[in-house]
Scaffold this motif. Structure first.
Motif, PDB file in Angstrom:
ATOM      1  N   PRO A 137       0.815  -1.217   0.000  1.00 49.52           N
ATOM      2  CA  PRO A 137       0.000   0.000   0.000  1.00 49.52           C
ATOM      3  C   PRO A 137       0.851   1.269   0.000  1.00 49.52           C
ATOM      4  O   PRO A 137       0.422   2.310  -0.490  1.00 49.52           O
ATOM      5  CB  PRO A 137      -0.804  -0.117   1.297  1.00 49.52           C
ATOM      6  N   GLU A 138       2.044   1.178   0.579  1.00 50.66           N
ATOM      7  CA  GLU A 138       2.968   2.304   0.628  1.00 50.66           C
ATOM      8  C   GLU A 138       4.378   1.762   0.838  1.00 50.66           C
ATOM      9  O   GLU A 138       4.572   0.581   1.118  1.00 50.66           O
ATOM     10  CB  GLU A 138       2.604   3.267   1.756  1.00 50.66           C
ATOM     11  N   LYS A 139       5.351   2.619   0.701  1.00 54.13           N
ATOM     12  CA  LYS A 139       6.744   2.210   0.852  1.00 54.13           C
ATOM     13  C   LYS A 139       7.010   1.704   2.270  1.00 54.13           C
ATOM     14  O   LYS A 139       6.614   2.329   3.252  1.00 54.13           O
ATOM     15  CB  LYS A 139       7.657   3.399   0.550  1.00 54.13           C
ATOM     16  N   ALA A 140       7.679   0.559   2.363  1.00 52.49           N
ATOM     17  CA  ALA A 140       7.992  -0.047   3.663  1.00 52.49           C
ATOM     18  C   ALA A 140       9.143  -1.025   3.471  1.00 52.49           C
ATOM     19  O   ALA A 140       9.624  -1.231   2.362  1.00 52.49           O
ATOM     20  CB  ALA A 140       6.764  -0.745   4.234  1.00 52.49           C
ATOM     21  N   ASP A 188      12.321 -20.764   2.538  1.00 52.70           N
ATOM     22  CA  ASP A 188      12.669 -21.961   3.323  1.00 52.70           C
ATOM     23  C   ASP A 188      13.099 -21.600   4.744  1.00 52.70           C
ATOM     24  O   ASP A 188      14.030 -22.192   5.306  1.00 52.70           O
ATOM     25  CB  ASP A 188      13.779 -22.753   2.625  1.00 52.70           C
ATOM     26  N   GLY A 189      12.454 -20.600   5.312  1.00 52.25           N
ATOM     27  CA  GLY A 189      12.712 -20.224   6.695  1.00 52.25           C
ATOM     28  C   GLY A 189      13.872 -19.280   6.910  1.00 52.25           C
ATOM     29  O   GLY A 189      14.185 -18.939   8.053  1.00 52.25           O
ATOM     30  N   ARG A 190      14.531 -18.817   5.831  1.00 51.52           N
ATOM     31  CA  ARG A 190      15.681 -17.927   5.964  1.00 51.52           C
ATOM     32  C   ARG A 190      15.479 -16.674   5.123  1.00 51.52           C
ATOM     33  O   ARG A 190      14.805 -16.709   4.089  1.00 51.52           O
ATOM     34  CB  ARG A 190      16.963 -18.636   5.532  1.00 51.52           C
ATOM     35  N   LEU A 191      16.088 -15.587   5.574  1.00 49.09           N
ATOM     36  CA  LEU A 191      16.014 -14.340   4.820  1.00 49.09           C
ATOM     37  C   LEU A 191      16.663 -14.529   3.453  1.00 49.09           C
ATOM     38  O   LEU A 191      17.818 -14.931   3.351  1.00 49.09           O
ATOM     39  CB  LEU A 191      16.717 -13.217   5.591  1.00 49.09           C
ATOM     40  N   PHE A 192      15.915 -14.231   2.408  1.00 50.35           N
ATOM     41  CA  PHE A 192      16.395 -14.406   1.036  1.00 50.35           C
ATOM     42  C   PHE A 192      16.719 -13.066   0.375  1.00 50.35           C
ATOM     43  O   PHE A 192      17.697 -12.931  -0.354  1.00 50.35           O
ATOM     44  CB  PHE A 192      15.333 -15.154   0.224  1.00 50.35           C
ATOM     45  N   SER A 193      15.891 -12.053   0.652  1.00 49.47           N
ATOM     46  CA  SER A 193      16.075 -10.737   0.047  1.00 49.47           C
ATOM     47  C   SER A 193      15.350  -9.715   0.894  1.00 49.47           C
ATOM     48  O   SER A 193      14.340 -10.028   1.531  1.00 49.47           O
ATOM     49  CB  SER A 193      15.520 -10.741  -1.382  1.00 49.47           C
ATOM     50  N   GLN A 194      15.855  -8.480   0.923  1.00 49.90           N
ATOM     51  CA  GLN A 194      15.160  -7.412   1.639  1.00 49.90           C
ATOM     52  C   GLN A 194      15.458  -6.072   0.988  1.00 49.90           C
ATOM     53  O   GLN A 194      16.525  -5.856   0.411  1.00 49.90           O
ATOM     54  CB  GLN A 194      15.537  -7.388   3.117  1.00 49.90           C
ATOM     55  N   SER A 195      14.494  -5.161   1.094  1.00 50.09           N
ATOM     56  CA  SER A 195      14.642  -3.823   0.543  1.00 50.09           C
ATOM     57  C   SER A 195      13.555  -2.936   1.114  1.00 50.09           C
ATOM     58  O   SER A 195      12.553  -3.425   1.647  1.00 50.09           O
ATOM     59  CB  SER A 195      14.550  -3.842  -0.992  1.00 50.09           C
ATOM     60  N   THR A 196      13.770  -1.634   1.031  1.00 52.63           N
ATOM     61  CA  THR A 196      12.753  -0.675   1.442  1.00 52.63           C
ATOM     62  C   THR A 196      12.179  -0.062   0.175  1.00 52.63           C
ATOM     63  O   THR A 196      12.858   0.694  -0.526  1.00 52.63           O
ATOM     64  CB  THR A 196      13.355   0.410   2.350  1.00 52.63           C
ATOM     65  N   VAL A 201       6.393 -13.386   2.594  1.00 50.80           N
ATOM     66  CA  VAL A 201       6.797 -11.986   2.707  1.00 50.80           C
ATOM     67  C   VAL A 201       6.491 -11.460   4.099  1.00 50.80           C
ATOM     68  O   VAL A 201       5.427 -11.736   4.665  1.00 50.80           O
ATOM     69  CB  VAL A 201       6.058 -11.127   1.654  1.00 50.80           C
ATOM     70  N   GLU A 202       7.431 -10.721   4.662  1.00 58.98           N
ATOM     71  CA  GLU A 202       7.220  -9.955   5.896  1.00 58.98           C
ATOM     72  C   GLU A 202       7.415  -8.477   5.574  1.00 58.98           C
ATOM     73  O   GLU A 202       8.358  -8.118   4.864  1.00 58.98           O
ATOM     74  CB  GLU A 202       8.224 -10.351   6.976  1.00 58.98           C
ATOM     75  N   VAL A 203       6.548  -7.631   6.101  1.00 57.39           N
ATOM     76  CA  VAL A 203       6.651  -6.190   5.867  1.00 57.39           C
ATOM     77  C   VAL A 203       6.680  -5.465   7.205  1.00 57.39           C
ATOM     78  O   VAL A 203       5.840  -5.730   8.082  1.00 57.39           O
ATOM     79  CB  VAL A 203       5.477  -5.668   5.019  1.00 57.39           C
ATOM     80  N   TYR A 204       7.651  -4.566   7.349  1.00 54.57           N
ATOM     81  CA  TYR A 204       7.787  -3.767   8.568  1.00 54.57           C
ATOM     82  C   TYR A 204       7.649  -2.294   8.209  1.00 54.57           C
ATOM     83  O   TYR A 204       8.154  -1.847   7.172  1.00 54.57           O
ATOM     84  CB  TYR A 204       9.133  -4.026   9.238  1.00 54.57           C
ATOM     85  N   LYS A 205       7.010  -1.548   9.078  1.00 54.34           N
ATOM     86  CA  LYS A 205       6.726  -0.144   8.819  1.00 54.34           C
ATOM     87  C   LYS A 205       7.446   0.721   9.847  1.00 54.34           C
ATOM     88  O   LYS A 205       7.406   0.440  11.038  1.00 54.34           O
ATOM     89  CB  LYS A 205       5.215   0.096   8.892  1.00 54.34           C
ATOM     90  N   GLY A 206       8.082   1.788   9.370  1.00 58.95           N
ATOM     91  CA  GLY A 206       8.784   2.694  10.273  1.00 58.95           C
ATOM     92  C   GLY A 206      10.278   2.489  10.230  1.00 58.95           C
ATOM     93  O   GLY A 206      10.765   1.365  10.059  1.00 58.95           O
ATOM     94  N   THR A 207      11.030   3.584  10.409  1.00 61.36           N
ATOM     95  CA  THR A 207      12.491   3.536  10.326  1.00 61.36           C
ATOM     96  C   THR A 207      13.142   3.381  11.691  1.00 61.36           C
ATOM     97  O   THR A 207      13.957   2.484  11.918  1.00 61.36           O
ATOM     98  CB  THR A 207      13.027   4.818   9.651  1.00 61.36           C
ATOM     99  N   PHE A 208      12.779   4.237  12.630  1.00 61.93           N
ATOM    100  CA  PHE A 208      13.430   4.222  13.941  1.00 61.93           C
ATOM    101  C   PHE A 208      12.839   3.163  14.867  1.00 61.93           C
ATOM    102  O   PHE A 208      13.519   2.674  15.759  1.00 61.93           O
ATOM    103  CB  PHE A 208      13.305   5.605  14.577  1.00 61.93           C
ATOM    104  N   TRP A 209      11.579   2.835  14.653  1.00 58.20           N
ATOM    105  CA  TRP A 209      10.904   1.819  15.467  1.00 58.20           C
ATOM    106  C   TRP A 209      10.097   0.932  14.521  1.00 58.20           C
ATOM    107  O   TRP A 209       8.902   1.104  14.369  1.00 58.20           O
ATOM    108  CB  TRP A 209      10.013   2.481  16.516  1.00 58.20           C
TER     109      TRP A 209
END
Length: 344
Positions: A287-290, A297-305, A321-329
């Protein structure tokens, strides 16, 4: 085209240890913006018999149950009778599937709270049945967020700050099971409306507050049209197949999120299996940049903001896919179900 609907899963009513009837649940769900709710009273379908599944306040209300022995709780849907909690886990889970129903291991890695002794985790994951997993549970996380009275007070007045990602051990078990077969996941609220702990303030105990925590968003191939039986089949089918994703509403509401695998003119969505072939591409739209983490297979394969992800030529594996929102927290926001790319 897929249609997106937001639901609240794992709710207890006055027919077990909650504090409202189905009509009160539906009213709170409507105010929270949910499209559907799934009821899971302990060891009973009384809500189904006394009030029935229906649309109320524009919300589709569906009734399942939760088999609740001392440990190994099991959320079950599309059943006619609730199996006895005095059976062994493999027996009551098996009975659910013999009835044509399906279900999920409830709060499988819930930890004991020293202020409220008792563990309700799953002890045996080696069931020879197509069960799913409740990987995220708001009430279990809230109960595990404090160990002292001081911590309890903090959790009461700052509940938003305490919602964490799903338990790492639960995620790892879920990912490993996915290498063998599809394993659908849900996010449960485990809402009681305050009856169990009626000394808690409204900020924690109201259904309306609880319904604004974790959501399970399902994807249907046709829009809901107000037809109870047809809409019921579409929602339960999506839940059963894992054609869904999980959202922490504390981090932000989601109207649309997409994660799919494409090859030429064919697409595979969450919960689906594809045979690997060259030229496949994963596509993700937020929905927005995050911050996006692709897990294989249970391990981090790629990540980006970013807001859009294009991942060409993925190999065989179990992806989510896992998505996290926010920079400092960074706050956990969106967790997808798996897409399974099987070796040819």
């Amino acid at each position: 085209m897929l249609y997106n609907y937001s639901g609240v899963v794992h709710i207890h009513t006055k027919y077990s240890d909650g504090s409202a009837d189905l009509k009160g649940i539906a009213r709170a769900a409507y105010k929270s913006g949910a499209n559907f709710v799934l009821i899971n009273d302990h060891d009973t379908l009384k809500g189904l018999y006394l009030e029935g599944e229906c649309y109320m306040h524009g919300v589709l209300v569906l009734v399942g149950s939760e088999v609740t022995p001392r440990r190994n709780h099991f959320l079950c849907y599309d059943i006619e009778t609730v199996p006895s909690r005095h059976l062994r886990p493999e027996e009551y889970v098996g009975e659910v599937y013999r009835q044509g129903g399906f279900g999920f291991l409830a709060h499988p890695d819930q930890k004991e709270n020293p202020l409220f002794p008792g563990r309700m985790h799953w002890e045996n994951w080696d069931l020879d049945m197509p069960f799913g997993v409740e990987i995220w549970n708001f009430f279990s996380q809230w109960m595990g967020s404090f160990k002292t009275v001081k911590g309890l007070l903090k959790s009461i007045f700052f509940p938003k700050a305490l919602l964490k990602p799903p338990h790492p051990e639960t995620l790892l078990r879920w990912d490993r099971l996915g290498s063998v077969r599809p394993v659908p996941a849900i996010a449960g609220v485990d809402a009681h409306g305050g009856r169990q702990f009626n000394w808690l303030p409204t900020i924690v105990s109201s259904y309306l507050h609880q319904f604004k925590t974790l959501r399970t968003h399902v994807l249907t191939r046709e829009p809901l049209q107000g037809d109870l039986q047809k809409d019921r089949r579409m929602i339960l089918s999506a839940i059963k197949k894992g054609r869904s994703y999980l959202v922490n509403h504390f981090a932000g509401k989601v109207k649309q999120f997409s994660f799919y695998l494409q090859h030429q003119h064919r697409c595979w969505h969450m919960g689906e299996e594809a045979q690997h072939c060259p030229g496949m591409v994963f596509k993700i739209e937020l929905p927005e940049k995050a911050h996006v983490r692709i897990i294989k297979d249970g391990r981090l394969f790629s990540q980006s903001t970013t807001r859009f992800v294009r991942l060409p030529n993925p190999g065989p594996g179990v992806y989510r896919v896992e998505v996290y929102k926010g920079t400092f927290w960074p706050r956990p926001w969106i967790f997808s179900n798996h897409i399974y790319v099987r070796a040819s």
